[in-house]
Design a protein around this motif. Structure first.
Motif, PDB file in Angstrom:
ATOM      1  N   PRO A  38      63.027 -59.996 -60.728  1.00 60.25           N
ATOM      2  CA  PRO A  38      64.211 -58.737 -61.179  1.00 60.25           C
ATOM      3  C   PRO A  38      65.029 -59.463 -62.072  1.00 60.25           C
ATOM      4  CG  PRO A  38      65.304 -59.947 -59.181  1.00 60.25           C
ATOM      5  CD  PRO A  38      63.555 -60.847 -59.097  1.00 60.25           C
ATOM      6  N   ASP A  39      65.449 -58.329 -63.177  1.00 59.84           N
ATOM      7  CA  ASP A  39      66.374 -58.529 -63.825  1.00 59.84           C
ATOM      8  C   ASP A  39      67.541 -58.614 -63.744  1.00 59.84           C
ATOM      9  OD1 ASP A  39      67.491 -56.178 -64.627  1.00 59.84           O
ATOM     10  OD2 ASP A  39      67.355 -55.824 -66.076  1.00 59.84           O
ATOM     11  N   MET A  40      68.419 -59.688 -64.266  1.00 59.40           N
ATOM     12  CA  MET A  40      70.108 -59.985 -63.871  1.00 59.40           C
ATOM     13  C   MET A  40      70.368 -58.338 -63.205  1.00 59.40           C
ATOM     14  SD  MET A  40      72.159 -61.871 -63.710  1.00 59.40           S
ATOM     15  CE  MET A  40      71.556 -62.356 -65.132  1.00 59.40           C
ATOM     16  N   GLY A  41      70.145 -57.127 -63.842  1.00 60.25           N
ATOM     17  CA  GLY A  41      70.560 -55.777 -63.514  1.00 60.25           C
ATOM     18  C   GLY A  41      70.534 -55.678 -61.965  1.00 60.25           C
ATOM     19  N   VAL A  42      69.557 -55.931 -61.163  1.00 57.61           N
ATOM     20  CA  VAL A  42      69.078 -56.079 -60.109  1.00 57.61           C
ATOM     21  C   VAL A  42      69.801 -57.249 -59.254  1.00 57.61           C
ATOM     22  CG1 VAL A  42      66.399 -55.901 -58.744  1.00 57.61           C
ATOM     23  CG2 VAL A  42      66.671 -54.740 -61.148  1.00 57.61           C
ATOM     24  N   LYS A  43      70.274 -58.767 -60.147  1.00 55.57           N
ATOM     25  CA  LYS A  43      69.961 -58.590 -59.361  1.00 55.57           C
ATOM     26  C   LYS A  43      72.056 -58.899 -58.636  1.00 55.57           C
ATOM     27  CE  LYS A  43      67.719 -63.432 -60.982  1.00 55.57           C
ATOM     28  NZ  LYS A  43      67.417 -64.353 -61.565  1.00 55.57           N
ATOM     29  N   GLU A  44      72.430 -58.692 -60.086  1.00 53.53           N
ATOM     30  CA  GLU A  44      73.858 -57.649 -59.492  1.00 53.53           C
ATOM     31  C   GLU A  44      73.809 -56.894 -58.274  1.00 53.53           C
ATOM     32  OE1 GLU A  44      75.345 -56.511 -63.009  1.00 53.53           O
ATOM     33  OE2 GLU A  44      75.809 -59.270 -63.904  1.00 53.53           O
ATOM     34  N   GLY A  79      70.000 -51.034 -62.273  1.00 53.10           N
ATOM     35  CA  GLY A  79      69.768 -50.350 -61.380  1.00 53.10           C
ATOM     36  C   GLY A  79      69.998 -49.596 -60.123  1.00 53.10           C
ATOM     37  N   ARG A  80      68.572 -48.828 -60.341  1.00 51.84           N
ATOM     38  CA  ARG A  80      68.979 -47.819 -59.671  1.00 51.84           C
ATOM     39  C   ARG A  80      67.790 -47.997 -58.243  1.00 51.84           C
ATOM     40  NH1 ARG A  80      64.156 -49.337 -63.082  1.00 51.84           N
ATOM     41  NH2 ARG A  80      64.804 -47.463 -64.563  1.00 51.84           N
ATOM     42  N   PHE A  81      67.175 -49.848 -57.938  1.00 46.62           N
ATOM     43  CA  PHE A  81      67.115 -50.319 -56.796  1.00 46.62           C
ATOM     44  C   PHE A  81      68.580 -50.360 -55.504  1.00 46.62           C
ATOM     45  CE2 PHE A  81      64.098 -51.463 -59.429  1.00 46.62           C
ATOM     46  CZ  PHE A  81      63.014 -50.965 -59.048  1.00 46.62           C
ATOM     47  N   ASP A  82      69.311 -49.785 -56.177  1.00 38.13           N
ATOM     48  CA  ASP A  82      70.588 -49.948 -55.018  1.00 38.13           C
ATOM     49  C   ASP A  82      70.815 -49.616 -53.570  1.00 38.13           C
ATOM     50  OD1 ASP A  82      72.023 -51.800 -57.289  1.00 38.13           O
ATOM     51  OD2 ASP A  82      73.313 -50.181 -57.845  1.00 38.13           O
ATOM     52  N   LEU A  83      70.187 -47.925 -54.254  1.00 37.52           N
ATOM     53  CA  LEU A  83      70.112 -47.219 -52.422  1.00 37.52           C
ATOM     54  C   LEU A  83      69.067 -47.515 -51.993  1.00 37.52           C
ATOM     55  CD1 LEU A  83      70.677 -44.840 -51.335  1.00 37.52           C
ATOM     56  CD2 LEU A  83      69.434 -43.138 -52.609  1.00 37.52           C
ATOM     57  N   PRO A  84      68.044 -48.224 -52.765  1.00 38.50           N
ATOM     58  CA  PRO A  84      66.904 -48.887 -51.908  1.00 38.50           C
ATOM     59  C   PRO A  84      66.881 -49.573 -50.693  1.00 38.50           C
ATOM     60  CG  PRO A  84      66.080 -48.248 -53.438  1.00 38.50           C
ATOM     61  CD  PRO A  84      67.191 -47.514 -53.403  1.00 38.50           C
ATOM     62  N   ILE A  85      68.094 -50.330 -51.372  1.00 41.40           N
ATOM     63  CA  ILE A  85      68.187 -52.279 -50.816  1.00 41.40           C
ATOM     64  C   ILE A  85      69.168 -51.806 -49.686  1.00 41.40           C
ATOM     65  CG2 ILE A  85      69.535 -54.049 -51.044  1.00 41.40           C
ATOM     66  CD1 ILE A  85      68.031 -54.747 -54.377  1.00 41.40           C
ATOM     67  N   GLU A 103      61.698 -40.212 -39.763  1.00 35.48           N
ATOM     68  CA  GLU A 103      60.968 -41.622 -39.606  1.00 35.48           C
ATOM     69  C   GLU A 103      59.304 -40.704 -39.123  1.00 35.48           C
ATOM     70  OE1 GLU A 103      60.416 -44.294 -35.251  1.00 35.48           O
ATOM     71  OE2 GLU A 103      61.177 -42.045 -34.865  1.00 35.48           O
ATOM     72  N   ALA A 104      59.332 -39.911 -38.909  1.00 32.65           N
ATOM     73  CA  ALA A 104      57.127 -38.934 -38.885  1.00 32.65           C
ATOM     74  C   ALA A 104      57.113 -39.056 -40.853  1.00 32.65           C
ATOM     75  CB  ALA A 104      57.468 -37.617 -38.773  1.00 32.65           C
ATOM     76  N   GLN A 105      57.782 -39.014 -41.715  1.00 32.72           N
ATOM     77  CA  GLN A 105      57.258 -38.675 -42.763  1.00 32.72           C
ATOM     78  C   GLN A 105      57.787 -40.087 -43.800  1.00 32.72           C
ATOM     79  OE1 GLN A 105      58.150 -34.685 -44.264  1.00 32.72           O
ATOM     80  NE2 GLN A 105      60.307 -35.648 -43.497  1.00 32.72           N
ATOM     81  N   PHE A 106      58.270 -40.577 -43.003  1.00 32.10           N
ATOM     82  CA  PHE A 106      59.524 -42.772 -44.004  1.00 32.10           C
ATOM     83  C   PHE A 106      58.650 -43.153 -44.950  1.00 32.10           C
ATOM     84  CE2 PHE A 106      62.002 -46.328 -44.472  1.00 32.10           C
ATOM     85  CZ  PHE A 106      63.066 -45.685 -44.818  1.00 32.10           C
ATOM     86  N   SER A 107      57.328 -43.240 -44.501  1.00 31.20           N
ATOM     87  CA  SER A 107      56.318 -43.715 -45.352  1.00 31.20           C
ATOM     88  C   SER A 107      55.683 -42.669 -47.025  1.00 31.20           C
ATOM     89  CB  SER A 107      55.167 -43.631 -45.272  1.00 31.20           C
ATOM     90  OG  SER A 107      54.257 -42.471 -44.900  1.00 31.20           O
ATOM     91  N   HIS A 108      56.656 -41.329 -47.590  1.00 31.21           N
ATOM     92  CA  HIS A 108      57.034 -40.765 -48.320  1.00 31.21           C
ATOM     93  C   HIS A 108      58.307 -40.517 -49.043  1.00 31.21           C
ATOM     94  CE1 HIS A 108      52.260 -39.327 -47.727  1.00 31.21           C
ATOM     95  NE2 HIS A 108      52.925 -38.894 -46.260  1.00 31.21           N
ATOM     96  N   LEU A 109      58.721 -41.007 -48.509  1.00 30.34           N
ATOM     97  CA  LEU A 109      60.676 -40.768 -48.760  1.00 30.34           C
ATOM     98  C   LEU A 109      60.113 -41.611 -49.601  1.00 30.34           C
ATOM     99  CD1 LEU A 109      62.667 -40.626 -45.650  1.00 30.34           C
ATOM    100  CD2 LEU A 109      61.506 -38.758 -47.539  1.00 30.34           C
ATOM    101  N   TYR A 110      61.591 -41.226 -50.720  1.00 27.05           N
ATOM    102  CA  TYR A 110      61.438 -41.873 -52.257  1.00 27.05           C
ATOM    103  C   TYR A 110      62.617 -42.388 -52.857  1.00 27.05           C
ATOM    104  CZ  TYR A 110      56.519 -42.511 -52.557  1.00 27.05           C
ATOM    105  OH  TYR A 110      54.618 -42.871 -52.252  1.00 27.05           O
ATOM    106  N   PHE A 111      63.271 -43.102 -52.418  1.00 32.70           N
ATOM    107  CA  PHE A 111      65.145 -43.263 -53.532  1.00 32.70           C
ATOM    108  C   PHE A 111      65.586 -44.156 -54.591  1.00 32.70           C
ATOM    109  CE2 PHE A 111      64.085 -43.397 -48.292  1.00 32.70           C
ATOM    110  CZ  PHE A 111      65.399 -42.722 -48.217  1.00 32.70           C
ATOM    111  N   VAL A 112      65.895 -43.525 -55.454  1.00 31.28           N
ATOM    112  CA  VAL A 112      65.878 -43.635 -56.295  1.00 31.28           C
ATOM    113  C   VAL A 112      67.950 -43.798 -56.402  1.00 31.28           C
ATOM    114  CG1 VAL A 112      65.724 -43.622 -58.706  1.00 31.28           C
ATOM    115  CG2 VAL A 112      64.047 -43.051 -57.562  1.00 31.28           C
ATOM    116  N   GLY A 113      68.652 -44.610 -56.936  1.00 27.70           N
ATOM    117  CA  GLY A 113      69.559 -44.117 -57.247  1.00 27.70           C
ATOM    118  C   GLY A 113      70.903 -45.329 -57.308  1.00 27.70           C
ATOM    119  N   GLU A 114      71.886 -45.162 -58.040  1.00 28.88           N
ATOM    120  CA  GLU A 114      72.865 -46.740 -59.084  1.00 28.88           C
ATOM    121  C   GLU A 114      74.027 -46.209 -57.635  1.00 28.88           C
ATOM    122  OE1 GLU A 114      74.986 -48.472 -62.009  1.00 28.88           O
ATOM    123  OE2 GLU A 114      73.122 -48.012 -62.978  1.00 28.88           O
TER     124      GLU A 114
END
Length: 503
Positions: A38-44, A79-85, A103-114
């Motif tokens: 991760p870079d600094m933006g992800v670490k924060e 910071g796009r990994f904030d939501l999935p984290i 739950e049945a389709q969780f492997s097809h869910l993609y989350f992006v967002g700061e």
């Protein structure tokens, strides 16, 4: 559950590789570690995630949390990994219970967002690239991202896009307490093209306007020379008014490239992009590069026009860097940590004065430059670069008679002819004449004996290279298409030779 996996994506140029956000909770001293390059933006993110969860009324328990962003060899930034984290933390602590549907389709869910500190979702960079890449890798994907970006991502037909405003909304959506309809792309209101730009503004340069129509019809490059005030910039700025509107795929390409730029504003999508960098522009700003291997002006001009005024004043290295994209339509940028390829299929319009003072050959004004100055000035433009510009046109100074000269045709009238000519080219060969391959050149630009002799004579007289003769043939093919000729006629080739040898 001591481990949760939430899917997201990184951003690498025009690609968005899938990233699995793995969150593990173990006993021990409280800690929150993020690994996986991760870079600094992800670490924060850990501070934003902790605050957002608390603000939304959920618990952030004391424990040893480890977040792994896989694959670890892929650099992660922003910071796009904030939501999935945050969702991973809530899943692993048992506070988020998925509804049977998700739950049945969780492997097809993609989350992006700061996330903001209040749990509100903040817009992310390049939502169109993210949406397109995810859909290509998983046609059953459901992309959940900030509502502000949903309309852009919904341009990708077949992809389910859900726009949300807060972390709490995402929680209610996933546990079945709230239903949010998928976003559908809505055409955005566009501002009309800049008023006052029309070919009919030009007087006394009838031949130049005819050449501009040829250039627009075949997608050719144009080099304009002449004394100050003869109309070089006027002609260049009116070329976009002759070009057809961008189709849907071209609009997507333009949005994708501009979304990677942190400085350029999105152009009007119905019209071809027009970029006119100042001659003090560096090589990096012109062709792209920097620490993040960002796109430059030539990529921002993709499907449009790149206007370089005062061509000899540009940095020599920057001009020489144009040679590859002029041939291939793309630029390869290699840096220590990143290597990217960006599209750069643009029409080059360049303009320059014949000498430093600008009045060499002027009928009434005297040139004050020494022969040595003139030679140095003109030698800034290399032969290989000039070879790659299809049409060379010298504009002659016009006297007082321009006030009474007839106006050129309106842009909308010329544009209809340009569109019809381009449609003939696409129907015959699939590309514009400027981009014909060697095989297509042999098939569609064949010459009979008389035209062959004319071309051979011109090559000998002007000392043209094979590359120049090929470009003259492409221009001749465009002129033939404008005249509805099946094959290149003597008049077509003669006019194409004139377009190259006009000085």
């Amino acid at each position: 559950m001591s481990l949760s996996v939430v899917r997201s994506c990184a951003l690498m140029g025009l690609q968005a590789p899938v990233v699995d956000v793995e969150v593990h909770m173990a006993s021990g001293l409280p800690a929150f570690n993020i690994v996986g390059l991760p870079d600094m933006g992800v670490k924060e993110s850990k501070e934003r995630v902790r605050s957002a969860i608390d603000f939304c009324g959920w618990d952030f328990p004391a424990g040893r949390f480890t977040v792994n962003l896989a694959p670890t060899a892929l650099p992660k930034e922003s910071g796009r990994f904030d939501l999935p984290i945050a969702l991973g933390v809530l899943l692993v602590t048992g506070q988020l219970i998925l509804s049977p549907e998700y739950e049945a389709q969780f492997s097809h869910l993609y989350f992006v967002g700061e996330l903001s500190l209040t749990g509100a979702l903040i817009s992310v960079q390049a939502p169109l690239i993210i949406a397109l890449s995810i859909y290509r890798q998983d046609p059953q994907a459901i992309l959940i991202l900030p509502k502000e970006d949903a309309n852009v991502a919904a341009r990708i037909e077949g992809l389910t896009v859900i726009g949300v405003e807060t972390l709490d909304e995402v929680m209610c959506l996933l546990n079945g307490q709230m239903r949010i309809e998928a976003s559908h792309y809505q055409e955005e209101e566009t501002v009309a093209a800049e008023a006052g730009l029309c070919l009919s503004d030009i007087r006394g340069q009838a031949y130049a306007c005819q050449v501009l129509e040829i250039v627009a019809s075949g997608g050719h490059g144009l080099l304009l020379s002449g004394s100050p005030g003869v109309g070089k910039s006027m002609l260049a700025h009116r070329l976009p008014t002759l070009l057809p509107p961008l189709n849907k795929q071209q609009q997507l390409d333009v949005i994708a490239i501009y979304s990677l730029s942190r400085t350029a504003n999105m152009p009007i999508l119905q019209t071809a992009p027009f970029r006119a960098p100042h001659h003090s522009a560096s090589m990096v700003s012109l062709v792209g590069g920097g620490a993040n291997a960002s796109p430059g002006e030539i990529s921002l001009a993709h499907h449009g026009v790149l206007f370089l005024d005062e061509l000899p004043e540009f940095d020599r290295r920057a001009l020489e860097a144009l040679r590859e994209p002029l041939e291939t339509g793309e630029i390869h940028i290699s840096r220590a940590r990143k290597s990217q390829t960006y599209p750069a299929r643009f029409q080059l319009i360049a303009a320059y004065n014949p000498c430093p003072c600008g009045y060499l050959g002027h009928p009434t004004k005297l040139c004050k430059c020494t022969p040595d100055k003139i030679t140095r000035y003109q030698n800034k433009l290399s032969g290989p670069l000039l070879d790659r510009i299809d049409v060379h046109l010298h504009l002659h100074a016009i006297g007082k008679e321009w006030l009474n000269a007839e106006k050129a045709e309106r842009s909308d009238i010329v544009r209809e002819r340009v569109i019809a000519c381009r449609e003939r080219q696409y129907k015959r060969q699939g590309v514009l004449n400027a981009y014909l391959t060697d095989a297509q050149l042999s098939e569609y630009c064949g010459l009979h004996q008389e035209t062959q002799q004319i071309l051979s004579k011109a090559m000998h007289q002007f000392s043209w290279s094979a590359r120049v003769s090929q470009r003259v043939l492409k221009v001749a093919r465009t002129i033939a298409d404008m005249q509805l000729h099946d094959t290149i006629q003597v008049s077509d080739l003669s006019q194409a030779i004139m377009c190259r040898s006009e000085h």
